[in-house]
Scaffold this active site. Sequence first.
Site, short mmCIF file in Angstrom:
data_model
loop_
_atom_site.label_atom_id
_atom_site.label_comp_id
_atom_site.label_asym_id
_atom_site.label_seq_id
_atom_site.Cartn_x
_atom_site.Cartn_y
_atom_site.Cartn_z
N GLN A 278 40.12 -17.13 12.15
CA GLN A 278 39.64 -17.73 10.71
C GLN A 278 39.19 -19.26 10.75
O GLN A 278 38.44 -19.58 10.17
CB GLN A 278 40.80 -17.48 9.86
CG GLN A 278 40.81 -17.62 8.37
CD GLN A 278 41.91 -17.41 7.43
OE1 GLN A 278 43.05 -18.12 7.85
NE2 GLN A 278 41.64 -16.48 6.53
N GLU A 362 14.81 -45.04 7.72
CA GLU A 362 14.33 -45.19 6.42
C GLU A 362 15.38 -45.51 5.47
O GLU A 362 15.28 -44.85 4.27
CB GLU A 362 13.61 -43.85 6.36
CG GLU A 362 12.38 -43.86 7.32
CD GLU A 362 11.30 -42.75 6.85
OE1 GLU A 362 10.98 -42.66 5.77
OE2 GLU A 362 10.71 -42.07 7.92
#
Length: 379
Positions: A278, A362
């Site tokens: 899990q 950027e």
Amino acid sequence: MQLAEKYELMRKLARDFATTELTPEILDQVEDTGIFPKDIQKKMADTGFYGIKVPVKYGGQGSDHLAYAITIEEFARVSAVGSLYVNSPNSLGGMPILIAGTEEQKMKYLKPMVQGEIVIPFGLTEPGGGSDAGGVRSTAKKDGDYYILNGRKTFITMAPFADYSVIYANTDPAKGAKSMTAFIVDMKLPGVSLGKEEQKLGLVGCATSDIILEDVRVHKDDILGEIGSGFKDAMKVLDVGRIGVAAQSLGVAQACLDEAIKYSKERKQFGKYLCEHQAIAFMLADMATKVKAARELVYDAAVTKDTGGNSTLASSMAKYYASEICNEVAAKALQIHGGYGFVRGFKIERLYRDCRVFTIYEGTSQVQQMVISSQILGK
Ligand code: CAA
């Protein structure tokens, strides 16, 4: 977001091209040599990938930003550096000319650029000013019909094999960014030289270096846009460029998720597959949710640009979120691979290195937060 059939066709074209041409063997070779094959670059140009949204009259495909984002995403899913080659002419290479160029300049530079014959990087960043783009110190002093350029541009992607470069310089140092002006500089002009090629953590195969300008005489016909309009025009270029980086981030994040799911179904520990634990299944659920949310933001930014909305806000949000979750998803995917993720030979190792720059180039994540907050608060 439900996409029209033409976008799914574009996705298929990009995906088929990337998986056929950018094989694991070729990509290993790029990592080993630092050289991205010229014949693949040519095929990319010939297939039309270099001019996705460049108007047909300048040799492009005349498509839109959504088609561009999907194409970059699909290339990045296979190879981040491959996506950079496709992104550059569509983004920081072509946009300064598309936004501010005269008809003559568009004809002269865009056609050969989309055909892959010339490379034109974006020379904004300087050693003393990256995030503070308005802090450019390069100067352009008028001398009759010429401007004399002096300064140094740093971290310029593709500078080592550039034919021209867009250079931002101030015509009046006293006015600073208010006088910032863009010039198209021929890299063969006397006084232009390169710094050493940078050795980078990722995106190996796309060279980066400084561009040094010492008394470079540039004719006034090679001014791009108006005197003093350079800063705002550069920001408009980055509004589009950030959609490209967001799409790269999305593609790499998806690739990391794909690798993690695949590995979790192959590897057994404590007698069962990793995905049956899990702890791992929940990590995958978290990653998949974030990738889907990033995709919505990236496509929304592209559509906002295509439909004339506030693309400054939308592209900064997309770039900020997609690049951040890409790094998170890459780290989790590597964790799922355990020690194998840390060694060469597993795709996740390359993806993890390649995506590190997405929250930096950027405009850093912190710059995106500045843009987003000033947009929502009103400056
Ligand atoms: N479009 C149009 N105009 C814009 C604009 C936009 N997106 N953003 C700002 N402007 C205008 C403002 O309206 C303002 O106009 P007025 O003077 O008429 O009021 C003017 O530009 C100045 O704006 P700001 O006051 O907001 O400017 P600032 O100095 O505070 O800087 C910033 C804002 C967002 C931080 C900007 O400097 C920035 O984006 N920095 C990051 C630069 C960046 O991304 N660099 C990356 C370089 S390329 C690269 O990384 C690729 C590579 O090859 C490695």
